[in-house]
Design a protein around this motif. Structure first.
Motif, mmCIF file in Angstrom:
data_model
loop_
_atom_site.group_PDB
_atom_site.id
_atom_site.type_symbol
_atom_site.label_atom_id
_atom_site.label_comp_id
_atom_site.label_asym_id
_atom_site.label_seq_id
_atom_site.Cartn_x
_atom_site.Cartn_y
_atom_site.Cartn_z
ATOM 1 N N GLY A 34 43.514 2.395 75.618
ATOM 2 C CA GLY A 34 44.371 1.219 75.486
ATOM 3 C C GLY A 34 43.623 -0.095 75.286
ATOM 4 N N GLN A 35 42.300 -0.051 75.152
ATOM 5 C CA GLN A 35 41.533 -1.302 75.113
ATOM 6 C C GLN A 35 41.601 -1.979 73.741
ATOM 7 O OE1 GLN A 35 40.044 -2.304 78.375
ATOM 8 N NE2 GLN A 35 41.683 -0.799 78.547
ATOM 9 N N ASN A 55 46.104 10.324 78.546
ATOM 10 C CA ASN A 55 45.254 10.138 79.724
ATOM 11 C C ASN A 55 45.368 11.235 80.775
ATOM 12 O OD1 ASN A 55 43.628 7.485 79.670
ATOM 13 N ND2 ASN A 55 45.582 6.993 78.691
ATOM 14 N N HIS A 103 32.211 -5.148 77.795
ATOM 15 C CA HIS A 103 31.701 -5.287 79.160
ATOM 16 C C HIS A 103 31.942 -3.986 79.912
ATOM 17 C CE1 HIS A 103 31.445 -9.568 78.462
ATOM 18 N NE2 HIS A 103 32.662 -9.503 77.955
ATOM 19 N N THR A 105 33.661 -3.291 82.441
ATOM 20 C CA THR A 105 35.066 -3.075 82.814
ATOM 21 C C THR A 105 35.867 -2.478 81.651
ATOM 22 O OG1 THR A 105 34.925 -4.894 84.370
ATOM 23 C CG2 THR A 105 37.131 -4.229 83.718
ATOM 24 N N ILE A 106 35.581 -2.920 80.437
ATOM 25 C CA ILE A 106 36.261 -2.367 79.257
ATOM 26 C C ILE A 106 35.764 -0.941 79.014
ATOM 27 C CG2 ILE A 106 36.664 -2.695 76.769
ATOM 28 C CD1 ILE A 106 37.767 -5.010 78.490
ATOM 29 N N ASN A 108 34.872 1.164 81.198
ATOM 30 C CA ASN A 108 35.439 2.090 82.185
ATOM 31 C C ASN A 108 36.719 2.731 81.684
ATOM 32 O OD1 ASN A 108 33.526 1.727 84.146
ATOM 33 N ND2 ASN A 108 34.649 0.125 85.232
ATOM 34 N N ARG A 109 37.373 2.117 80.743
ATOM 35 C CA ARG A 109 38.685 2.578 80.317
ATOM 36 C C ARG A 109 38.683 3.016 78.844
ATOM 37 N NH1 ARG A 109 42.568 4.881 82.854
ATOM 38 N NH2 ARG A 109 44.442 4.762 81.607
ATOM 39 N N PRO B 60 36.510 -0.918 88.193
ATOM 40 C CA PRO B 60 37.231 -2.068 87.641
ATOM 41 C C PRO B 60 37.866 -1.762 86.285
ATOM 42 C CG PRO B 60 34.963 -2.659 88.220
ATOM 43 C CD PRO B 60 35.075 -1.177 88.363
ATOM 44 N N VAL B 61 39.117 -2.143 86.130
ATOM 45 C CA VAL B 61 39.800 -2.057 84.827
ATOM 46 C C VAL B 61 40.681 -3.295 84.673
ATOM 47 C CG1 VAL B 61 39.873 0.490 84.809
ATOM 48 C CG2 VAL B 61 41.834 -0.791 85.681
ATOM 49 N N ARG B 62 41.046 -3.584 83.426
ATOM 50 C CA ARG B 62 41.967 -4.687 83.154
ATOM 51 C C ARG B 62 43.402 -4.216 83.390
ATOM 52 N NH1 ARG B 62 37.650 -7.710 82.953
ATOM 53 N NH2 ARG B 62 36.962 -8.473 80.922
ATOM 54 N N LEU B 65 45.809 -4.340 80.394
ATOM 55 C CA LEU B 65 45.653 -3.403 79.270
ATOM 56 C C LEU B 65 46.019 -1.986 79.689
ATOM 57 C CD1 LEU B 65 42.362 -4.584 77.505
ATOM 58 C CD2 LEU B 65 44.727 -5.299 77.126
ATOM 59 N N GLY B 136 31.727 -10.255 82.301
ATOM 60 C CA GLY B 136 33.021 -9.990 81.675
ATOM 61 C C GLY B 136 34.163 -10.794 82.274
#
Ligand SMILES: Cc1cc2nc3c(=O)[nH]c(=O)nc-3n(C[C@H](O)[C@H](O)[C@H](O)COP(=O)(O)OP(=O)(O)OC[C@H]3O[C@@H](n4cnc5c(N)ncnc54)[C@H](O)[C@@H]3O)c2cc1C
Ligand code: FES
Ligand code: FES
Lengths: 284, 166
Positions: A34-35, A55, A103, A105-106, A108-109, B60-62, B65, B136
């Motif tokens: 979903g990024q 997912n 980054h 965090t992005i 990770n997904r 950590p995630v957004r 999103l 970030g």
């Protein structure tokens, strides 16, 4: 803004996901990390009637390595690829490049396979797949499984060969033959941003240290990843001459981030440095 | 068209929370509007600012999103969950207070969650690593210096609190 209304499917098996895409492909989108897709939904730049969320397909969350190369399943996150030591040992370029995707965090997904299907000309992993001559495995009810090599997979900016009823299940990154060094480098305004220009290189040497093959792949320098063979140009180890030769093959565009001329200059400087680093990683 | 609704159960800060939401409900809005946990902030809604960062199964995630339906069955930690079990400020929160790591506070929840997870991985960061760790997340007020100091102070506090008592 908020995403538009959408019908959600959360299949538990790949078979079910493939069946849903066969039934609804024309009006559905696969939702992986979903990024890239969710920002487009939030900004209402796209409005599919349905989402098929992959997912829950935990069987696809793998990174496997063997002497042939590295296989990355559709649900492996960029972070999984980055942290897989065996993948780094098999093909160092994978970690060198994936660390520059956004980054942590992005990462990770976001999934590596998702970024290939998304086919952003500024995305790192499409260029890595192209540089390594890798391939993507696609599955649909209509055609079963088919494998598409990188040179046919990236069709245009944000356009891949993955058809609307297909799910990309795996990417294969082959291990470069022989004694081959690699390097990835790029320039972005802030750490983690999309690059203004990025380059990955592979340099193969023989036992005496002479260059027997060299090539480079570029991001943000054209509508799809650009791969340039530099074997002849780099044969005598003159990295800046090879970089000049590479820059002449590229046809970048102006945009609000950088002019074409500046991008070409970046390509020249980064290529020379990158070739040298790739060479030094394996030189005797 | 009436929107289809989904039952979603998420363990938020250790407590199972349930709500019925449309598919397009972002995890961030689920936390804020459906559960009333307004600590998570929304800045850009496209993944760039980091204010909405939460921990999904510890990473950590957004939350801008991700859809709440996709989080069904998972664990989420928000800034509210970054405190001590007894309710006192957690080490990262305490460090932000001591180091003046916030001004308006809009960006703070994303920094707190990101740094909380980071210190689990790297309990003793250098100043350079601390800078990289918050790369970030955007802050329009502080100029980041005090946030970098807060990362280092939080690492100290965490070590002190986790050290076995004499
Ligand atoms: C702030 C920010 C910065 C970023 N910076 C970078 C960067 O520097 N470099 C970079 O490369 N990327 C960057 N990205 C994008 C990131 O790498 C995404 O993870 C990636 O582009 C898409 O992967 P995803 O799993 O999130 O896919 P999604 O967003 O879920 O999907 C993207 C598209 O691919 C399709 N799709 C995904 N998986 C499949 C599949 N298995 N089969 C068929 N179709 C599929 C979806 O339908 C959709 O059209 C950034 C993103 C953000 C939010
Ligand atoms: S609101 Fe999610 S990153 Fe800005
Ligand atoms: S404290 Fe105001 S944005 Fe960071």
């Amino acid at each position: 803004m908020k995403p538009p209304p959408v019908v959600y499917h959360g299949p538990d098996t790949l078979e079910e996901a493939v069946r849903l895409m066969a039934e609804h492909g024309a009006e559905a989108k696969v939702l992986a990390g979903g990024q890239s897709l969710v920002p487009l939904l939030n900004m209402r730049l796209t409005a599919p009637a349905r989402l098929v969320d992959v997912n829950r397909l935990d069987d696809l969350a793998y990174v496997h390595s063997d002497r042939h190369g590295v296989r990355v399943g559709a649900l492996a996150r960029h972070a999984d690829l980055e942290h897989a030591t065996h993948a780094f040992e098999t093909i160092p370029l994978l970690r060198q490049a994936v660390r520059t995707v956004a980054h942590p965090t992005i990462r990770n997904r976001g999934t590596t396979v998702g970024s290939l299907v998304h086919a952003d000309p500024c995305g790192e992993m499409p260029a890595v797949l192209a540089l390594l001559d890798g391939e993507v495995v696609l599955r649909s009810e209509r055609d079963g499984e088919r494998t598409v090599p990188a040179r046919d997979f990236f069709v245009g900016p944000m356009e891949s060969a993955c058809r609307e009823d297909e799910i990309a299940v795996e990417a294969f990154f082959p291990r470069p033959a022989g004694r081959t060094g690699s390097d990835w480098r790029e320039l972005s305004r802030r750490n983690g941003d999309y690059a203004l220009c990025g380059v990955g290189t592979l340099v193969r040497v023989d036992d005496a240290g002479a260059v027997s093959a060299a090539k480079a792949a570029y991001i943000a320098m054209g509508p799809v990843p650009q791969v340039v063979d530099l074997t002849a140009a780099a044969a005598d180890g003159d990295w800046s001459a090879a970089a000049d030769h590479a820059a002449e093959q590229l046809d970048p565009e102006d945009d609000i981030h950088a002019s074409a001329e500046y991008r070409r200059q970046l390509a020249r400087v980064l290529t020379a440095r990158s070739l040298r680093a790739a060479y030094e990683a394996v030189a005797p | 068209m009436t929107e289809q609704r989904h039952q979603v159960t998420v363990a938020v800060n250790g407590v199972a929370r349930r709500a019925e939401v449309p598919a397009r409900r972002l995890l961030a809005d689920f936390l804020r509007a459906d559960l009333g946990l307004t600590g998570t902030h929304l800045g850009c809604e496209h993944g760039v600012c980091g204010a909405c960062t939460v921990l999904l199964d510890g990473a950590p995630v957004r939350s801008c999103l991700m859809f709440a339906v996709s989080a069904d069955g998972h664990d989420v930690t928000t800034v509210e969950g970054c405190r001590e079990p007894a309710g006192d400020l957690g080490p990262v929160q305490q460090a932000f207070l001591e180091c003046h790591g916030l001004q308006c506070g809009f960006c703070t929840p994303g920094f707190i969650t990101t740094i909380t997870a980071y210190l689990e991985e790297n309990p003793k960061p250098t100043e350079e690593e601390a800078r990289e760790a918050i790369g970030g997340n955007l802050c329009r007020c502080t100029g980041y210096q005090n946030i970098v100091a807060a990362v280092l102070r939080a690492a100290e506090l965490k070590r002190e609190r986790e050290a076995p008592h004499e």
